[in-house]
Scaffold this motif. Structure first.
Motif, PDB file in Angstrom:
ATOM      1  N   LYS A 109       0.837  -1.199   0.000  1.00 52.29           N
ATOM      2  CA  LYS A 109       0.000   0.000   0.000  1.00 52.29           C
ATOM      3  C   LYS A 109       0.875   1.253   0.000  1.00 52.29           C
ATOM      4  O   LYS A 109       2.076   1.184   0.260  1.00 52.29           O
ATOM      5  CB  LYS A 109      -0.919   0.003   1.226  1.00 52.29           C
ATOM      6  N   LYS A 110       0.251   2.368  -0.293  1.00 50.39           N
ATOM      7  CA  LYS A 110       0.967   3.636  -0.336  1.00 50.39           C
ATOM      8  C   LYS A 110       1.645   3.913   1.009  1.00 50.39           C
ATOM      9  O   LYS A 110       1.029   3.769   2.065  1.00 50.39           O
ATOM     10  CB  LYS A 110       0.001   4.774  -0.659  1.00 50.39           C
ATOM     11  N   GLY A 111       2.923   4.264   0.943  1.00 50.74           N
ATOM     12  CA  GLY A 111       3.676   4.546   2.154  1.00 50.74           C
ATOM     13  C   GLY A 111       4.462   3.354   2.680  1.00 50.74           C
ATOM     14  O   GLY A 111       5.326   3.507   3.549  1.00 50.74           O
ATOM     15  N   ASP A 112       4.166   2.150   2.168  1.00 45.50           N
ATOM     16  CA  ASP A 112       4.920   0.964   2.580  1.00 45.50           C
ATOM     17  C   ASP A 112       6.348   1.061   2.064  1.00 45.50           C
ATOM     18  O   ASP A 112       6.633   1.751   1.070  1.00 45.50           O
ATOM     19  CB  ASP A 112       4.273  -0.315   2.037  1.00 45.50           C
ATOM     20  N   ILE A 113       7.244   0.338   2.724  1.00 49.11           N
ATOM     21  CA  ILE A 113       8.653   0.304   2.322  1.00 49.11           C
ATOM     22  C   ILE A 113       9.051  -1.140   2.032  1.00 49.11           C
ATOM     23  O   ILE A 113       8.742  -2.045   2.806  1.00 49.11           O
ATOM     24  CB  ILE A 113       9.559   0.880   3.430  1.00 49.11           C
ATOM     25  N   LEU A 114       9.729  -1.338   0.919  1.00 50.35           N
ATOM     26  CA  LEU A 114      10.231  -2.656   0.537  1.00 50.35           C
ATOM     27  C   LEU A 114      11.753  -2.586   0.470  1.00 50.35           C
ATOM     28  O   LEU A 114      12.307  -1.783  -0.282  1.00 50.35           O
ATOM     29  CB  LEU A 114       9.662  -3.080  -0.819  1.00 50.35           C
ATOM     30  N   ILE A 115      12.411  -3.431   1.262  1.00 48.45           N
ATOM     31  CA  ILE A 115      13.878  -3.453   1.289  1.00 48.45           C
ATOM     32  C   ILE A 115      14.387  -4.740   0.655  1.00 48.45           C
ATOM     33  O   ILE A 115      13.929  -5.828   0.997  1.00 48.45           O
ATOM     34  CB  ILE A 115      14.412  -3.344   2.731  1.00 48.45           C
ATOM     35  N   ILE A 116      15.318  -4.609  -0.278  1.00 46.19           N
ATOM     36  CA  ILE A 116      15.930  -5.765  -0.948  1.00 46.19           C
ATOM     37  C   ILE A 116      17.445  -5.591  -0.922  1.00 46.19           C
ATOM     38  O   ILE A 116      17.957  -4.482  -0.795  1.00 46.19           O
ATOM     39  CB  ILE A 116      15.446  -5.898  -2.402  1.00 46.19           C
ATOM     40  N   CYS A 149       5.243  -0.768  -8.058  1.00 48.37           N
ATOM     41  CA  CYS A 149       5.512  -0.216  -6.727  1.00 48.37           C
ATOM     42  C   CYS A 149       5.483   1.307  -6.729  1.00 48.37           C
ATOM     43  O   CYS A 149       4.957   1.934  -5.804  1.00 48.37           O
ATOM     44  CB  CYS A 149       6.873  -0.719  -6.223  1.00 48.37           C
ATOM     45  N   MET A 150       6.060   1.901  -7.761  1.00 43.10           N
ATOM     46  CA  MET A 150       6.089   3.359  -7.835  1.00 43.10           C
ATOM     47  C   MET A 150       4.687   3.934  -7.990  1.00 43.10           C
ATOM     48  O   MET A 150       4.357   4.971  -7.403  1.00 43.10           O
ATOM     49  CB  MET A 150       6.987   3.789  -8.996  1.00 43.10           C
ATOM     50  N   GLU A 151       3.854   3.268  -8.799  1.00 46.02           N
ATOM     51  CA  GLU A 151       2.478   3.740  -8.985  1.00 46.02           C
ATOM     52  C   GLU A 151       1.675   3.637  -7.690  1.00 46.02           C
ATOM     53  O   GLU A 151       0.757   4.422  -7.452  1.00 46.02           O
ATOM     54  CB  GLU A 151       1.796   2.937 -10.093  1.00 46.02           C
ATOM     55  N   LYS A 152       2.038   2.651  -6.852  1.00 44.57           N
ATOM     56  CA  LYS A 152       1.351   2.483  -5.571  1.00 44.57           C
ATOM     57  C   LYS A 152       1.871   3.426  -4.492  1.00 44.57           C
ATOM     58  O   LYS A 152       1.298   3.510  -3.414  1.00 44.57           O
ATOM     59  CB  LYS A 152       1.512   1.031  -5.082  1.00 44.57           C
ATOM     60  N   GLY A 153       2.965   4.104  -4.790  1.00 44.17           N
ATOM     61  CA  GLY A 153       3.549   5.003  -3.796  1.00 44.17           C
ATOM     62  C   GLY A 153       4.400   4.259  -2.782  1.00 44.17           C
ATOM     63  O   GLY A 153       4.569   4.700  -1.638  1.00 44.17           O
ATOM     64  N   GLY A 204      11.373   5.771  -5.567  1.00 45.78           N
ATOM     65  CA  GLY A 204      10.005   6.151  -5.248  1.00 45.78           C
ATOM     66  C   GLY A 204       9.272   6.596  -6.489  1.00 45.78           C
ATOM     67  O   GLY A 204       9.699   6.324  -7.616  1.00 45.78           O
ATOM     68  N   ASP A 205       8.186   7.300  -6.316  1.00 42.40           N
ATOM     69  CA  ASP A 205       7.382   7.754  -7.443  1.00 42.40           C
ATOM     70  C   ASP A 205       7.868   9.119  -7.919  1.00 42.40           C
ATOM     71  O   ASP A 205       7.197  10.138  -7.763  1.00 42.40           O
ATOM     72  CB  ASP A 205       5.903   7.825  -7.043  1.00 42.40           C
TER      73      ASP A 205
END
Length: 215
Positions: free
Chosen positions: A60-67, A87-91, A104-105
């Protein structure tokens, strides 16, 4: 929510290194990873068949994904770009540790992600092409590819091969395989493998030995 995504290609690889790397990165950022998603699968597999697909769908918007690096997302340019675009479109913000990217977006992130993915794809294609050209050149020069004819088989390479008669004779006398291995100066597992690849696995004692597999 903050997610850490970890992918390895085979069961022989471990997720612990990536998990440590992601945890250390989050600590340095003064954030805490809420949930790790781990899977063992090829990067070429479709998104629908991967846990990553479910994760991306639920972001969801505002979530952070770390890889640990962008290649964990996929092995092709289109696959990586498709995931980054979703991911960018979702924020959603993506941290890629190895490349030191924060995506980010915004236009800068999109250009940077595209440039990296394109470079990685071109490099893989060049490596593949160079390998094919090298093999073709060797073939044209008359070099025989593959294992040379007359080379030793796996059975002949086993230290027990030349003691076949002695091994069978000792076994017939009822000597333990541990003792036979000691006589030959090899590990008992080496002897067990010889029994299997030489077609004498019926002489192995015990259920575990009979179910042994060659490494």
């Amino acid at each position: 929510m903050i997610y850490g995504y970890i992918r390895v290609s085979t069961e022989k690889q471990t997720v612990q290194n990536q998990q440590f790397e992601l945890t250390r990165f989050a600590k340095n950022k003064n954030i805490s990873i809420d949930h790790f998603v781990e899977e063992t699968i090829s990067g070429m597999a479709s998104l629908q068949s991967r846990k990553l697909g479910i994760l991306v769908k639920n972001l969801k918007k505002g979530d952070i994904l770390i890889i640990s690096e962008l290649s964990r997302l996929g092995r092709s340019l289109l696959q990586i770009m498709g995931l980054l675009n979703i991911c960018m479109e979702k924020g959603v913000i993506i941290y890629s540790i190895k490349e030191n990217y924060e995506l980010g977006d915004n236009i800068n992130s999109k250009v940077l992600a595209f440039a990296f993915s394109l470079s990685a794809e071109i490099e893989r294609q060049l490596i593949s092409q160079r390998t094919k050209e090298a093999l073709a050149r060797k073939k044209a020069e008359g070099i025989i590819l593959g294992r040379p004819k007359g080379s030793k088989s796996r059975l002949e390479c086993n230290p027990c091969y030349h003691a076949k008669d002695k091994i069978l004779a000792w076994d017939c006398k009822g000597e333990s395989h541990t003792k036979i291995a000691r006589r030959l100066g090899v590990h008992r597992d080496t002897l067990r493998r010889w029994f299997i690849i030489s077609g004498n696995d019926h002489l192995l004692k015990g259920k575990n030995y009979r179910n042994s597999k060659i490494d």
